[in-house]
Design an enzyme around this catalytic site. Sequence first.
Site, PDB file in Angstrom:
ATOM      1  N   ASP A 214     -15.071 -25.730 -10.463  1.00  0.00           N
ATOM      2  CA  ASP A 214     -14.490 -26.469 -11.582  1.00  0.00           C
ATOM      3  C   ASP A 214     -14.853 -27.954 -11.472  1.00  0.00           C
ATOM      4  O   ASP A 214     -14.795 -28.537 -10.384  1.00  0.00           O
ATOM      5  CB  ASP A 214     -12.967 -26.306 -11.535  1.00  0.00           C
ATOM      6  CG  ASP A 214     -12.267 -26.878 -12.742  1.00  0.00           C
ATOM      7  OD1 ASP A 214     -12.534 -26.392 -13.852  1.00  0.00           O
ATOM      8  OD2 ASP A 214     -11.456 -27.819 -12.579  1.00  0.00           O
ATOM      9  N   GLU A 277     -19.575 -25.719 -12.946  1.00  0.00           N
ATOM     10  CA  GLU A 277     -19.134 -26.144 -14.276  1.00  0.00           C
ATOM     11  C   GLU A 277     -19.376 -27.647 -14.297  1.00  0.00           C
ATOM     12  O   GLU A 277     -18.594 -28.435 -13.786  1.00  0.00           O
ATOM     13  CB  GLU A 277     -17.651 -25.841 -14.500  1.00  0.00           C
ATOM     14  CG  GLU A 277     -17.220 -26.118 -15.935  1.00  0.00           C
ATOM     15  CD  GLU A 277     -16.093 -27.133 -16.083  1.00  0.00           C
ATOM     16  OE1 GLU A 277     -15.738 -27.414 -17.231  1.00  0.00           O
ATOM     17  OE2 GLU A 277     -15.579 -27.678 -15.091  1.00  0.00           O
TER      18      GLU A 277
HETATM   19  C1  NOJ Z   1     -12.472 -27.056 -16.644  1.00  0.00           C
HETATM   20  C2  NOJ Z   1     -11.628 -25.853 -16.893  1.00  0.00           C
HETATM   21  O1  NOJ Z   1     -12.421 -24.843 -17.470  1.00  0.00           O
HETATM   22  C3  NOJ Z   1     -10.507 -26.298 -17.807  1.00  0.00           C
HETATM   23  O2  NOJ Z   1      -9.781 -25.201 -18.293  1.00  0.00           O
HETATM   24  C4  NOJ Z   1      -9.639 -27.270 -17.065  1.00  0.00           C
HETATM   25  O3  NOJ Z   1      -8.643 -27.776 -17.937  1.00  0.00           O
HETATM   26  C5  NOJ Z   1     -10.450 -28.438 -16.543  1.00  0.00           C
HETATM   27  N1  NOJ Z   1     -11.690 -28.037 -15.936  1.00  0.00           N
HETATM   28  C6  NOJ Z   1      -9.666 -29.212 -15.498  1.00  0.00           C
HETATM   29  O4  NOJ Z   1      -9.527 -28.455 -14.326  1.00  0.00           O
END
Ligand code: NOJ
Length: 557
Positions: A214, A277
């Site tokens: 993440d 991500e």
């Molecule tokens: C990306 C995640 O997919 C999202 O759902 C989240 O709110 C943010 N990162 C913060 O962790």
Amino acid sequence: MTQELTSPSPAPQAPGTGRGPGWWRDAVIYQVYVRSFADSDGDGIGDLRGARERLPYLKDLGVDAVWLTPFYASPQADGGYDVADYRAVDPLFGTLQDADDLIRTAHDLDLRVIVDIVPNHTSDRHPWFQDPELSRQRYLFRPGKGESGELPPNDWESVFGGPAWTRTDRGDWYLHLFAPEQPDLNWDNPEVHTEFEAIMRFWLDLGVDGFRVDVAHGMIKAPGLPDIGHGAQAQLIGAQVLPFFDQDGVHAIHRAWRRLLDGYGDAHGRQVIGVAEAWAPTAERLALYVRPDELHQAFNFQFLNAPWQSDALRSVIDASLAATASVGAPTTWVLSNHDVVRHTTRLGGSLARARAATLLMLALPGSAYLYQGEELGLPEVTDLPDEVRQDPAFFRGGRATGAAGPGTDTESAPDGVAAAGGQDGFRDGCRVPLPWSGELPPYGFGPGGSWLPQPADWGGLTVAAQTGDAASTLELYRAALDLRRRLPGLGDGPMTWAPAPDGVLAFTRPGLLCTVNTLGHDVGLPAPGTPLLSSAPVTVDDATGRLPGDSCTWWAI
Ligand code: NOJ
């Protein structure tokens, strides 16, 4: 808080062990948003047991792996992306034993399992943040500006809206790029590195096959935390390097993790991966995250954000393939996830386009990510009442105008993803629990209700209703995934553009040609072969193929 397994046993053997060409290079990975997938206990919230019971459905669908969104102990200020204990399962979702059972069952079915890891921030309920001394070493606290420190240390904005700083009772401020309940960790502290490597080993020991990292572009901040100097920061995310996103320093962390993953995999005869991500301004900068000594994959949000236009799609595909080829990584493709408006709605409310976009994605070289419910053609739910909303951005006003497709409303979801066509740019509308069977809510989601209301007209969209109906979206996905497994020319490997009329894309893979008609009307062209699969009925008369508007066809050549 860490839970024990009732019957500790050796980690299950993952399917396909050892280093080889890399299972992830062409894998189709299905995202399970645990809270909304399947509920086993009737509290209206999906859980690990529910997910485990539905694994045969995913096997039958034809995916290779499952990515589970965070199910760790968490106050749920941001759907579990606020983790209070990285080694415990939140009671909402079950127990560590349930996680262990799920991983074993998945491996028995020859499905791999990827879990989220959230390294940019923890929950404010994490023991580190709760400890006044420790917290000052392991998070980013700074004195405020102004005569008595009453102003935030800099001008950074939270992705969810408002300042990225919150003042403590002691008068200093802490950084949170997301909600105030998600304080950012201090990655200059070696203890933070050590802890995350230990967390990864914990889950690898339990048998997981990889991690979706993440905010993989966020851990390192520019020295001195400089002001950005102008407003509307949400529009800049993904458009330029920011002092808090896509700093070059993050790559050292990914290199260390790659060493850990490869070392662990080699020692245990497994291939375990990391998926970034990451938001980077260009395909080239994104490719840096998947250099041979960094993570294995990165989500390709440029593709997700592309408008339904042949030229735009072609240039995004070319840029994505060129960038990843330059570092030897596979390209990933994704159309929907838990942060963006479902692609049926985003692409103009058109199921035809959504089906065509999916067939296009599954014909491209590389790996593809599916988001639960897209195989049912689910639309975004756009009439959720305020009182059921849970997205923290909804309560903080965190949305901004951004770049989406032409002719659409252009609003951005919290990570900067185009949210055109959604209710109001927030993320609950793509998180409504899945309809499995029956005519009425909760449509077999579980024995109780569902944490977000499901539309009254989803009876025809359930898994049960679509199963066996050759015209259904579910059967289209099943057929496409089945062909993708059986045709050696799909998945990883070469592709070549072929001549096509305006508005149409055509490209070949070994033994196959894919056509995509992005126009709203049908188009004729010399039939390139025999239709194998099409998102809409295609006809061939006198060697002329007629591609319906907004359709994609795979041809055997
Ligand atoms: C990306 C995640 O997919 C999202 O759902 C989240 O709110 C943010 N990162 C913060 O962790």
